[in-house]
Structures are given as C-alpha cells and as structure tokens.
Design a protein around this motif. Structure first.
Motif, PDB file in Angstrom:
ATOM      1  N   ARG A   1      -9.702  11.037  -1.095  1.00  0.00           N
ATOM      2  CA  ARG A   1     -10.331  12.132  -0.724  1.00  0.00           C
ATOM      3  C   ARG A   1     -10.033  13.412  -1.222  1.00  0.00           C
ATOM      4  NH1 ARG A   1      -9.249  13.572   5.076  1.00  0.00           N
ATOM      5  NH2 ARG A   1     -11.073  15.143   4.748  1.00  0.00           N
ATOM      6  N   ILE A   2     -11.111  14.385  -1.576  1.00  0.00           N
ATOM      7  CA  ILE A   2     -10.814  15.685  -1.854  1.00  0.00           C
ATOM      8  C   ILE A   2     -11.451  16.579  -0.900  1.00  0.00           C
ATOM      9  CG2 ILE A   2     -11.107  17.443  -3.859  1.00  0.00           C
ATOM     10  CD1 ILE A   2     -11.103  14.908  -5.865  1.00  0.00           C
ATOM     11  N   TYR A   3     -10.552  17.324  -0.336  1.00  0.00           N
ATOM     12  CA  TYR A   3     -11.247  17.856   0.697  1.00  0.00           C
ATOM     13  C   TYR A   3     -10.581  19.497   0.885  1.00  0.00           C
ATOM     14  CZ  TYR A   3      -6.780  16.662   3.226  1.00  0.00           C
ATOM     15  OH  TYR A   3      -5.603  16.233   3.600  1.00  0.00           O
ATOM     16  N   GLY A   4     -11.366  20.338   1.221  1.00  0.00           N
ATOM     17  CA  GLY A   4     -10.825  21.964   1.228  1.00  0.00           C
ATOM     18  C   GLY A   4     -10.049  22.173   2.550  1.00  0.00           C
ATOM     19  N   HIS A   5      -9.065  23.154   2.789  1.00  0.00           N
ATOM     20  CA  HIS A   5      -8.391  23.390   4.024  1.00  0.00           C
ATOM     21  C   HIS A   5      -8.226  25.051   3.843  1.00  0.00           C
ATOM     22  CE1 HIS A   5      -4.635  23.432   1.258  1.00  0.00           C
ATOM     23  NE2 HIS A   5      -4.789  22.497   1.041  1.00  0.00           N
ATOM     24  N   GLN A   6      -7.269  25.531   4.782  1.00  0.00           N
ATOM     25  CA  GLN A   6      -7.364  26.903   5.011  1.00  0.00           C
ATOM     26  C   GLN A   6      -6.779  27.622   3.752  1.00  0.00           C
ATOM     27  OE1 GLN A   6      -5.058  28.156   8.659  1.00  0.00           O
ATOM     28  NE2 GLN A   6      -5.372  25.934   9.281  1.00  0.00           N
ATOM     29  N   ALA A   7      -5.980  26.919   2.875  1.00  0.00           N
ATOM     30  CA  ALA A   7      -5.148  27.543   1.695  1.00  0.00           C
ATOM     31  C   ALA A   7      -5.782  27.283   0.549  1.00  0.00           C
ATOM     32  CB  ALA A   7      -3.768  27.169   2.021  1.00  0.00           C
ATOM     33  N   GLY A   8      -6.390  26.210   0.410  1.00  0.00           N
ATOM     34  CA  GLY A   8      -7.149  25.700  -0.971  1.00  0.00           C
ATOM     35  C   GLY A   8      -8.040  24.309  -0.740  1.00  0.00           C
ATOM     36  N   LEU A   9      -6.925  23.287  -1.412  1.00  0.00           N
ATOM     37  CA  LEU A   9      -7.803  21.844  -1.105  1.00  0.00           C
ATOM     38  C   LEU A   9      -6.544  20.881  -1.325  1.00  0.00           C
ATOM     39  CD1 LEU A   9      -8.172  20.501  -4.267  1.00  0.00           C
ATOM     40  CD2 LEU A   9      -9.454  22.541  -4.745  1.00  0.00           C
ATOM     41  N   THR A  10      -7.060  19.654  -0.954  1.00  0.00           N
ATOM     42  CA  THR A  10      -6.031  18.649  -0.788  1.00  0.00           C
ATOM     43  C   THR A  10      -6.552  17.510  -1.804  1.00  0.00           C
ATOM     44  OG1 THR A  10      -4.681  19.266   0.731  1.00  0.00           O
ATOM     45  CG2 THR A  10      -4.675  16.984   0.417  1.00  0.00           C
ATOM     46  N   LEU A  11      -6.009  16.747  -2.494  1.00  0.00           N
ATOM     47  CA  LEU A  11      -6.283  15.351  -2.850  1.00  0.00           C
ATOM     48  C   LEU A  11      -5.396  14.364  -2.425  1.00  0.00           C
ATOM     49  CD1 LEU A  11      -7.336  13.199  -4.855  1.00  0.00           C
ATOM     50  CD2 LEU A  11      -5.592  13.809  -6.645  1.00  0.00           C
ATOM     51  N   HIS A  12      -5.984  13.434  -1.779  1.00  0.00           N
ATOM     52  CA  HIS A  12      -5.188  12.201  -1.141  1.00  0.00           C
ATOM     53  C   HIS A  12      -5.765  10.865  -1.558  1.00  0.00           C
ATOM     54  CE1 HIS A  12      -4.694   9.895   2.843  1.00  0.00           C
ATOM     55  NE2 HIS A  12      -3.636   9.419   1.944  1.00  0.00           N
ATOM     56  N   THR A  13      -5.017  10.170  -2.194  1.00  0.00           N
ATOM     57  CA  THR A  13      -5.218   8.797  -2.562  1.00  0.00           C
ATOM     58  C   THR A  13      -4.388   7.743  -1.816  1.00  0.00           C
ATOM     59  OG1 THR A  13      -3.500   8.828  -4.200  1.00  0.00           O
ATOM     60  CG2 THR A  13      -5.745   9.473  -4.809  1.00  0.00           C
ATOM     61  N   ARG A  14      -5.109   6.783  -1.471  1.00  0.00           N
ATOM     62  CA  ARG A  14      -4.317   5.819  -0.474  1.00  0.00           C
ATOM     63  C   ARG A  14      -4.743   4.311  -0.785  1.00  0.00           C
ATOM     64  NH1 ARG A  14      -7.627   4.102   3.627  1.00  0.00           N
ATOM     65  NH2 ARG A  14      -9.731   5.262   4.014  1.00  0.00           N
ATOM     66  N   GLY A  15      -4.193   3.444  -0.104  1.00  0.00           N
ATOM     67  CA  GLY A  15      -4.469   1.962  -0.531  1.00  0.00           C
ATOM     68  C   GLY A  15      -3.421   1.319  -1.348  1.00  0.00           C
ATOM     69  N   PHE A  16      -3.885   0.125  -1.948  1.00  0.00           N
ATOM     70  CA  PHE A  16      -3.002  -0.634  -2.751  1.00  0.00           C
ATOM     71  C   PHE A  16      -2.180   0.440  -4.069  1.00  0.00           C
ATOM     72  CE2 PHE A  16      -6.151  -3.761  -1.029  1.00  0.00           C
ATOM     73  CZ  PHE A  16      -5.180  -4.320  -0.587  1.00  0.00           C
ATOM     74  N   THR A  17      -0.991   0.056  -4.156  1.00  0.00           N
ATOM     75  CA  THR A  17      -0.416   1.150  -5.221  1.00  0.00           C
ATOM     76  C   THR A  17      -0.726   0.509  -6.527  1.00  0.00           C
ATOM     77  OG1 THR A  17       1.652  -0.423  -4.870  1.00  0.00           O
ATOM     78  CG2 THR A  17       1.276   1.734  -3.608  1.00  0.00           C
TER      79      THR A  17
ATOM     80  N   LYS B   1       0.706  -1.237  -0.050  1.00  0.00           N
ATOM     81  CA  LYS B   1       0.103   0.123   0.091  1.00  0.00           C
ATOM     82  C   LYS B   1       0.827   1.187  -0.002  1.00  0.00           C
ATOM     83  CE  LYS B   1      -4.276  -1.602   2.412  1.00  0.00           C
ATOM     84  NZ  LYS B   1      -5.157  -1.592   3.394  1.00  0.00           N
ATOM     85  N   GLY B   2       0.189   2.297  -0.193  1.00  0.00           N
ATOM     86  CA  GLY B   2       0.912   3.616  -0.151  1.00  0.00           C
ATOM     87  C   GLY B   2      -0.052   4.894  -0.137  1.00  0.00           C
ATOM     88  N   ASP B   3       0.607   5.829  -0.063  1.00  0.00           N
ATOM     89  CA  ASP B   3      -0.136   7.211  -0.158  1.00  0.00           C
ATOM     90  C   ASP B   3       0.220   8.224  -0.893  1.00  0.00           C
ATOM     91  OD1 ASP B   3      -2.127   7.536   2.547  1.00  0.00           O
ATOM     92  OD2 ASP B   3      -0.402   5.832   2.700  1.00  0.00           O
ATOM     93  N   ILE B   4      -0.667   9.048  -1.536  1.00  0.00           N
ATOM     94  CA  ILE B   4      -0.138  10.111  -2.667  1.00  0.00           C
ATOM     95  C   ILE B   4      -1.106  11.547  -2.027  1.00  0.00           C
ATOM     96  CG2 ILE B   4       0.028  11.279  -4.837  1.00  0.00           C
ATOM     97  CD1 ILE B   4       0.225   8.526  -5.949  1.00  0.00           C
ATOM     98  N   TYR B   5      -0.065  12.389  -1.570  1.00  0.00           N
ATOM     99  CA  TYR B   5      -0.829  13.598  -1.234  1.00  0.00           C
ATOM    100  C   TYR B   5      -0.534  14.801  -2.259  1.00  0.00           C
ATOM    101  CZ  TYR B   5      -1.706  11.707   3.730  1.00  0.00           C
ATOM    102  OH  TYR B   5      -1.937  11.113   4.692  1.00  0.00           O
ATOM    103  N   LEU B   6      -1.495  15.344  -2.457  1.00  0.00           N
ATOM    104  CA  LEU B   6      -1.445  16.740  -3.401  1.00  0.00           C
ATOM    105  C   LEU B   6      -2.220  17.718  -2.990  1.00  0.00           C
ATOM    106  CD1 LEU B   6      -1.305  15.144  -6.889  1.00  0.00           C
ATOM    107  CD2 LEU B   6       0.454  16.046  -5.785  1.00  0.00           C
ATOM    108  N   SER B   7      -1.560  18.845  -2.373  1.00  0.00           N
ATOM    109  CA  SER B   7      -2.167  19.992  -1.756  1.00  0.00           C
ATOM    110  C   SER B   7      -2.067  21.125  -2.932  1.00  0.00           C
ATOM    111  CB  SER B   7      -1.591  20.396  -0.543  1.00  0.00           C
ATOM    112  OG  SER B   7      -2.158  21.738  -0.113  1.00  0.00           O
ATOM    113  N   PHE B   8      -3.368  21.705  -3.377  1.00  0.00           N
ATOM    114  CA  PHE B   8      -3.340  22.788  -4.168  1.00  0.00           C
ATOM    115  C   PHE B   8      -3.636  24.089  -3.098  1.00  0.00           C
ATOM    116  CE2 PHE B   8      -4.223  19.175  -6.721  1.00  0.00           C
ATOM    117  CZ  PHE B   8      -3.893  19.522  -8.097  1.00  0.00           C
ATOM    118  N   GLU B   9      -2.421  25.004  -3.018  1.00  0.00           N
ATOM    119  CA  GLU B   9      -2.535  26.142  -2.559  1.00  0.00           C
ATOM    120  C   GLU B   9      -3.039  27.086  -3.390  1.00  0.00           C
ATOM    121  OE1 GLU B   9       0.488  26.660   0.516  1.00  0.00           O
ATOM    122  OE2 GLU B   9       0.405  24.706   1.110  1.00  0.00           O
ATOM    123  N   ILE B  10      -4.423  27.577  -3.164  1.00  0.00           N
ATOM    124  CA  ILE B  10      -4.955  28.459  -4.168  1.00  0.00           C
ATOM    125  C   ILE B  10      -5.366  29.969  -3.616  1.00  0.00           C
ATOM    126  CG2 ILE B  10      -6.635  28.536  -5.987  1.00  0.00           C
ATOM    127  CD1 ILE B  10      -6.925  25.495  -5.454  1.00  0.00           C
TER     128      ILE B  10
END
Length: 916
Positions: free
Chosen positions: A558-574, A510-519
């Motif tokens: 998950r695609i979720y908003g945060h203070q500076a924009g939004l984040t895409l987080h994928t996780r699980g089997f690679t 398994k693994g994780d990928i985080y991508l934060s879009f600061e907008i």
C-alpha cells in the motif's frame, strides 16, 4: 471465507428436538463464539407485511421471559466480556455473540431464552417500529440501498427476493398493534423451532462441560419443521438480456454486467466460479482491465460478486467507468466476451486451475484475517447446506480440477443470461423505485449486440496470465535470534530512523516493512496536499498492473498519504518482499506521470472528494472533527477546491520540491533476520539521498475549557446530527485512562436513554476518540425526527444528570473495570495485527511498546472516589475542552454565540493554541 480454525476435533450433534449443533473446541482460545442461524430471513415475510422478519429480530432484544428488560441480554453479555448482535438476510436470520471463554455455560440459557420466549411487548413493538423507520430513513440516500431496491423491482415478482426487507413505519402501521403482535407470535412460532435452526459454538471450554449446557438450554425448543425454500426462478425470461439505467446520487459511473445462474458458488470441491473470477478479474499486464484502462474507458474491475442464495447466484463483473467509457459500453461488453472466449478455450489447461488452487491453499494455510465470530456464523449457515463430512472438508481441501464441471459453469456466461446495469448521472430514466426514489429505466439489449456478443472471439490485446513468477516453492522460517523480538533502532541518524524486530510468536513465513516519508512540502499548504493526492493516485494506478501477480501470490503493498507525507507498507511472505520494497521505493522517488495520467487521477480525486460530501451526517461530523483538531488534516470541501485548481505544471513543481528534502522512518517486523534489517537500512541510505529532514510534529489543537465551541457542517442529508466532543486536558496515561472509563461507563446508558427510551434516532452512540494519541470522548446522535437543538439538549441533559449522579455507577464499577482491563489485555490475534500495533507505538513514541499495559495499571488503580471527583469537575466544566459539531438537515440550525462559533476553518487552525 477462510479460516485457520482446526476442525479435526469438531463435533456434530443433533439434539432430541432436531437442532443441529456444531461444536469446535479451541483449547488455546480465550473467548467463546456462538452463532444461531435461523431459516427465517425476509424471504419468509408474509405478503401483507414486508419487514416482519426484521421487526422480529429487533423484538428479540426487547426482553424475554427470564430477562424481561429491553436490552438486558446485551448488558449480561457485556458483564461477561462480550457483545451480542444479529442480522436478517434473505433466507436466514442470524444471532451471534462472543463472551469470556469460561462464561459460556452462564450465558447460553439467556441466549436460548431470548430465541425461544421473547415477550413481544406491544409498547416495545411500537418503539422498535420507530427504530426501524429511523434505520430506513438513515439509508434513504444510500446509493447501494437504492441500487438494491431497483434490483428487487426488476426481478421475478413471484420470487421472495422482490420483497422489501427493511420495513417502515408506514408499512407496519397498516396493521393494528394487536394484529401485528399476533403476526409476530405466529411468525416466531412457525420459524423459531429446532428443525429450522442450526447452532455453531467455538470455545476453549471442554466439550464435556459445553454439551450438557447446550442440551439444557436448547432442548426445550419445540421441534417444528424445516421451512421450505422451493422458489421460482429469480428472473423471468424478459428480465434477461436487458439494460437497466440507474441515476445515482453520488458522482459515479459504473457498469455492472450480471450473469444469472443457479447456486454454483456452493460447489466447494471444484469452486468453478472462484476460478472464473480469478481470470476475469485479473489486473496484471495484458488483462481485460489493463486493455480497457489503456483505452481510458475503465479505472477498475471486480469480478465474481453478486447476490446469492442456497439455489441462485448472480455473477457480476463490475466496471468503474470513465466518462469516455460510458460512451463505449458496447465495446466494453465485446471485450468482456472476448476475454470469456479465452477463458473457455483455456479450460483444458489444467495448470492454470492448479496454480489457482495452490494460491488458494497458500492463502488459507497462512490466513490471518479470519474472525472467529464470522467463522461461527458461516458454519451455522453451512449446517443447512452440507453434511458434517463435507463441512470438515470445506476449508482444507485443495480445489479439484474437473474440466466438465468448469465447462458447465461457463455455459451460463452467455448473452441470453445477461443483465447490464448502467449507473451514471447522465443516463435516461423513466420511473422511480419504491421507498428510495431512485430513478431508473429498463430496456432490452439490442438483438444486434446480443448476436455480436454470442459470436465474440478472443481480443488481440487481451491475454490470460502466464505462470505467476512470485509463487515460491518454499516458504521457510528464519533462524530465531535471541533478544531481537522487541523493536530496536538499527539506524538512527539525521534524516532517517530504521527499526527492526523479529517475530517469535506466530512462526509464520510472513513479515511487514513500513517506510514513512515525512515531507514538509507535502503537508502544507492546501495546494500541496491536493497535489500529493493526485500524484499518489496516479502512482498507484501506474503500479497496479505491474505488481498484481505479486498481490495474488501473497506479496501485498500500500502507498497512502497521511498528515505528514506518505507511507509505503509491504506485507506478506518475506520471499522476494525486499525486492518488491526496493522497486516501490524507486517508483516513489522517480515516477513522473503523464498529463493524461494526471487528468485521470485528478478526475478520480474530484469524484472521491465530491462523494465524501454526500456521506451520512455523523460521518461528515467525525471527519470534520479530525480536521479541526489535527493541524495537518484538511476538510474535503476545501481539498476539492484545491484539487480543482491544481494544474499539471503546478503538481510537477510541487512534487519536485517535495522530494528535495524529507525524513524517513522505517520498521521491519516478522520473519526477518538482522542481516535483512541491515540490508533495508542500506537500501534506504542508497535510494534516498535527500533523506536529510526532520520528523514532522502531529500537533493537536487545544480546545478551551469552560466554554463550548460550535461548528456547523453542511450536509445534503435531511437528517439532523450532533457530535459533542470532550477533549482531555492532556495525553498523559492517567487522563487517557479516565477518558476511557468515562466512555465505557456512559455508553450503554446513553444508548438506552436516547435511542431506546427517547427514540431520538437510529444512530446513537459514544466513542473513545483519540487524535494523534490525545484522548477525547464523543457522544453522537443522528435523527430524522428531531433537530439539532433538541438533540444537543437531550445529550447535555443526559451528561449533566449522569455526572451529578455518578454514585449510581458505584455498583457497576467493578464490572466496567473488568471489561476495560480485558480490552486492554487482548492479545495480538495475528502477525499483521502485531506489526501494526508496534508501528503505531513507534509513531506515538511509545518506545516501551506497552502503553496498553500501563493504561491497564492506571485503570486498575483508579478508585471510585477519583471517578467522583473527575465527574464533578467535568460537570462543572473545569476540566475538558468542549466542541459541538452539527448538521441541521431539514430542521433549523443552532443559535450559537458568534464568539464561540467556528466559521472559518483555516482561521481557527491558525489562531488555535496547540498541545506541545
């Protein structure tokens, strides 16, 4: 429940007195986990004293023969690095704790003494009645509790589920304290005996040391008898085939369709209800949910939940309705029964069952979510239901296909066993439930509708899912690469920074990928943040059916908003996760929602924000604290106004402007190789041409030192609540460490003084509260009996007195230090937890990835003389910023100086200085 615990070495012992014990050695563990299940839930309450089981649970913490002081056993557990808790359910009560692994023999006698010989002091009984009443008052405006009470009043009055489980002061005070004391003694004597209890222990300690300790501690329990559980049916005939209208407090519209059945959930070999819920709860294209969403009737669907006991089960299909859906309840029911007809026709297709079994086995094999203490509680309960041979098989057997058993389970999914709850502000009601005053009405479902449902056939636009395309044949590990197990930047350039680390610890595919879009255009002003919420809600709704198959195959996002924009987080089997990430990046950058999708999402955001305003007062205060302290966090009330004002054209313009310039920070961690990290980097470069901006600062407002700021938060709740927040002078490691020491030192005394002794309320506590890594400490109380002036006075008096008498804690300092060091030294329990920790470290610029280690060094080097100096400066108000937030409920508010009172949030945030 699933668990990765190895059970091949589990031992099952029955003590001389009949107590069943399950011992699970975990040689590689660090902590011990213990659970005692007692068949003494609220079903066994005497008819003239509902809530007695709950009261007894409270009393067991109020002192026993060897530890007579109230909560002394909690202090003992804390001394040994653990915590103790309990709950009272329907058929069972459960007492459970964890502690340092080697401490188990030392704490078991105290745990046994608590269960066997509680003091049941009469003054303590009166105090705990007030605590239980405060707990009851705290939940009076909780829609789930209100719904639960209506459920109780519409079931068989001769079934013990109909009893009121919580208890109140009014109920208990119908009995003289001497009578109540005798009732507690009798109840304890009857049910807290070896035959009626079951113990599970998960520990790294060797069995040859643990078993003698268990025998010494628990052999003195009286043998007693197993409590009977021969209840009548949960529902009478006229309580089936009915519709129950319930008016909620929150802005919500739901329809819960319940099928009443025996305890089929306890069939661990075939798990028929898991299979049925898998098909009914499908969210993919062609599913029941997708069809109802296309008609704009439903926004969400959950299948399979519902109350359950040893011999009964409610199988619920819960629909989140739109306003239009509320007007089409009959059509929704027909669609559900049409889907059930499909399920019944497909029972002979063994491949569907086998695919579900494969998905279940895969989830169990690589499960990272199991918490050992929860597992111990489950197994203690299982000892009442299954043989040792069956328990070992519970979580390691592939579900076995049995067509006859599946057909038998489906025979309960018929109109005659139906109960339909309709929960909406618009429904007609004619009575109120006891205790919570929820308005409801019960009417029979029409014979014509029941006849229609009985004749239902498959619906044209609903189909069962085909083979899952995301289910792989092989899940393998990549080759380890030397020196790649610590995050390092594979790209650091204008507009983008991508980090990568390979896992060398968990050996999971398994693994994780985080991508934060600061907008910047999505972080401010308020109108842009509101538009972002609506757009993200619509995007997630659009993606739901397209990637549901990936979700159930272990590829999550998950695609979720945060203070500076939004984040895409994928996780699980690679396997295929990079492809999923690519498709989701494209969706984020190219998705254009329709006006209908905009209106649906806007309505959902309005409902969510409106409901957040009905949260418990303490929740409201902590939410507002974040708003005041963090520059780019907005208050729900202000956001609601902005969402209300947002139009489709404005949202389109704001979204267009938002993606014209942004900054991307990414992190890849887990079962990945360097080549895949480079692929991710190229993917971001190619797909994100407008990644040309800068990272956005997470600024924290600087509260004044030497004076207190005050802020009132509106609340619909009648309870008063106060949060006293103390802000550290800096985010340095020494200041963070001292902040943690202060919270840890005062937590137990604060709870004991304000809740146990002064009985100010049910919700009392402290917390270490960092905002964007800037440390602070919060003290909070919520009370149904005292106003904010009394609460704040008690809190400040306690704090001032404790700080002035800090030398009292000199004796306890070594234990407090040891507990803090253990908390900071806790290992990552899963790959996902480690990924999250490293991602947070990147966000806070902890590029050594060892903040906890450095904090531990600081704490280890703190002298008690430094604590004395710190306490003196804090008491003299020359060190920390101070903010008091309060909700006055049914009481008078605080009389605060105008110059120290925050009335305009936006103006406060504009004029406040910020930490650099």
């Amino acid at each position: 429940m699933t668990t990765s615990l190895a059970l091949e070495n589990a031992q099952f012992i029955t003590l001389e007195n009949g107590l069943k014990v399950m011992l699970c050695p975990q040689p590689d563990g660090e902590a011990s986990y213990v659970s005692m299940a007692v068949r003494a839930g609220h079903f066994y309450d005497p008819e003239n004293c509902h809530g007695l089981a709950h009261l007894l649970e409270h009393m067991l913490f109020m002192g026993s023969r060897h530890l007579p002081a109230p909560n002394a056993i909690n202090s003992l557990m804390e001394k040994h690095g653990g915590t103790l808790n309990a709950w009272t359910g329907t058929e069972y009560a459960n007492y459970h704790f964890h502690c340092n692994g080697e401490a188990l023999p030392a704490v078991l006698p105290a745990f046994a003494d608590m269960l066997r010989r509680p003091l049941l002091n009469k003054q303590a009984i009166e105090n705990e009645i007030q605590s239980i009443d405060a707990e009851f008052q705290f939940k009076r405006k909780d829609d789930l509790r209100r719904l639960y009470q209506v459920h109780k009043e519409t079931c068989n009055p001769h079934h013990p589920f109909s009893k009121f489980s919580v208890g109140t002061a009014a109920l208990f005070q119908q009995h003289h304290i001497d009578e109540l004391h005798s009732m507690l003694q009798l109840y304890h004597r009857q049910y807290y005996c070896a035959a009626n209890m079951a113990l599970c222990i998960i520990t790294p300690q060797p069995p040859e040391e643990v078993l003698p300790a268990v025998e010494r501690a628990f052999n003195p329990l009286p043998a007693g008898q197993l409590a009977a559980n021969d209840w009548p049916d949960l529902y009478t005939r006229d309580q089936l085939g009915i519709e129950i209208n319930i008016r909620p407090l929150q802005e919500a519209r739901r329809m819960i369709v319940t099928f009443a059945m025996p305890g089929l959930h306890n069939d661990f070999q075939t798990k028929p209800l898991n299979y049925i819920s898998h098909l009914l709860g499908d969210e993919g294209e062609g599913s029941l949910l997708a069809a109802l969403k296309a008609r704009n009737w439903v926004t969400n669907l959950i299948a399979g939940s519902g109350i359950e006991g040893d011999d009964f089960k409610d199988f619920n299909v819960s629909f989140q309705l739109t306003k239009a859906g509320l007007a089409h309840k009959g059509e929704i029911l027909r669609a559900l029964f049409g889907c059930l007809a499909l399920v019944k026709e497909s029972v002979g297709s063994a491949w569907r069952f086998q695919e579900k079994a494969q998905l279940t086995a895969l989830a169990q094999q690589y499960d990272e979510s199991a918490r050992p203490l929860s597992v111990a509680c489950d197994y203690a309960h299982h000892l009442f239901l299954y043989s040792p041979e069956e328990i070992v098989q519970l979580h390691c057997t592939i579900d076995s296909y049995d067509e006859t058993l599946l057909q038998q389970a489906l025979s309960y999914f018929v109109p005659d066993r139906l109960r339909v709850k309709v929960i909406a502000p618009e429904v007609i009601t004619d009575k109120q439930c006891a205790y919570y005053d929820a308005e409801y009405r019960v009417t029979p479902l029409s014979p014509a509708l029941l006849d229609d449902l009985a004749k239902s056939r498959p619906v044209q636009d609903i189909a069962l899912p085909g083979p899952n395309p995301y289910l792989a044949d092989d899940y393998h590990l990549v080759l380890p690469e030397e020196g790649k197990d610590t995050p390092h930047a594979v790209a650091d350039e204008p507009g983008m920074c991508i980090w990568y680390a390979q896992d060398h610890q968990f050996h999971s595919p398994k693994g994780d990928i985080y991508l934060s879009f600061e907008i910047p255009a999505f972080a401010d002003p308020l109108a842009a943040v509101a538009a972002k919420r609506i757009w993200i809600g619509a995007l997630n709704d659009y993606l739901q059916s397209r990637y549901y198959r990936a979700e159930i195959a272990g590829l999550h996002y998950r695609i979720y908003g945060h203070q500076a924009g939004l984040t895409l987080h994928t996780r699980g089997f690679t396997n295929q996760q990079m492809l999923l990430a690519e498709q989701l990046i494209d969706a984020i950058l190219t998705y254009r929602l329709s006006e209908r999708a905009f209106e649906n999402s806007k309505s959902m955001q309005q409902q969510a924000l409106q409901n957040s305003l009905l949260n418990k007062p303490t929740n409201r205060l902590f939410s507002r604290l974040s708003v005041l302290v963090q520059r780019n966090t907005q208050a729900p009330a202000e956001l609601l106004n902005a969402v209300n004002a947002c139009t489709f054209s404005e949202m389109e313009c704001l979204r267009e402007a938002a993606f014209s310039e942004y900054f991307v920070e990414g992190f890849m961690h887990g079962n990945w190789g360097s080549e895949q990290a480079r692929e991710l980097t190229e993917l971001v470069r190619n797909r994100c041409p407008n990644a040309t901006g800068d990272a956005i600062s997470r600024a924290v407002s600087q509260l004044p030192v030497g004076r207190t700021l005050y802020h009132q938060v509106p609340s619909e709740h009648s309870d008063a609540a106060v949060v006293l927040y103390l802000q550290s002078p800096s985010a340095s490691l020494p200041d963070s460490a001292m902040c943690m020491v202060l919270e840890q030192m005062l937590a137990a005394p604060f709870f004991n003084a304000l809740r146990t002794e002064q009985q100010l309320g049910y919700v009392v506590g402290t917390g270490y509260v960092p905002h964007n890594q800037h440390p602070g400490v919060a003290f909070y109380v919520q009370s149904p009996t005292h106003g904010p002036e009394q609460l704040l006075s008690a809190m400040t008096e306690f704090l001032y007195q404790q700080l002035k008498e800090i030398d009292f804690y000199r004796y306890y300092w070594p234990t407090i230090k040891q507990n803090l060091l253990k908390q900071l030294d806790e290992r990552d329990m899963s790959l996902a937890m480690k990924s999250q920790r490293l991602w947070v470290s990147l966000g806070t610029k902890d590029l050594e990835f060892n903040r906890n280690v450095r904090l531990a060094e600081c704490i280890n080097n703190i002298t008690f003389e430094a604590i004395q100096d710190f306490a003196a400066r804090l008491a003299d108000r020359t060190l920390y910023g101070e903010l008091v937030l309060y909700a006055h409920g049914k009481f008078s508010g605080l009389d605060t100086p105008p110059e120290d009172t925050i009335t305009d949030i936006a103006e406060f945030k504009r004029s406040s200085p910020y930490f650099s």
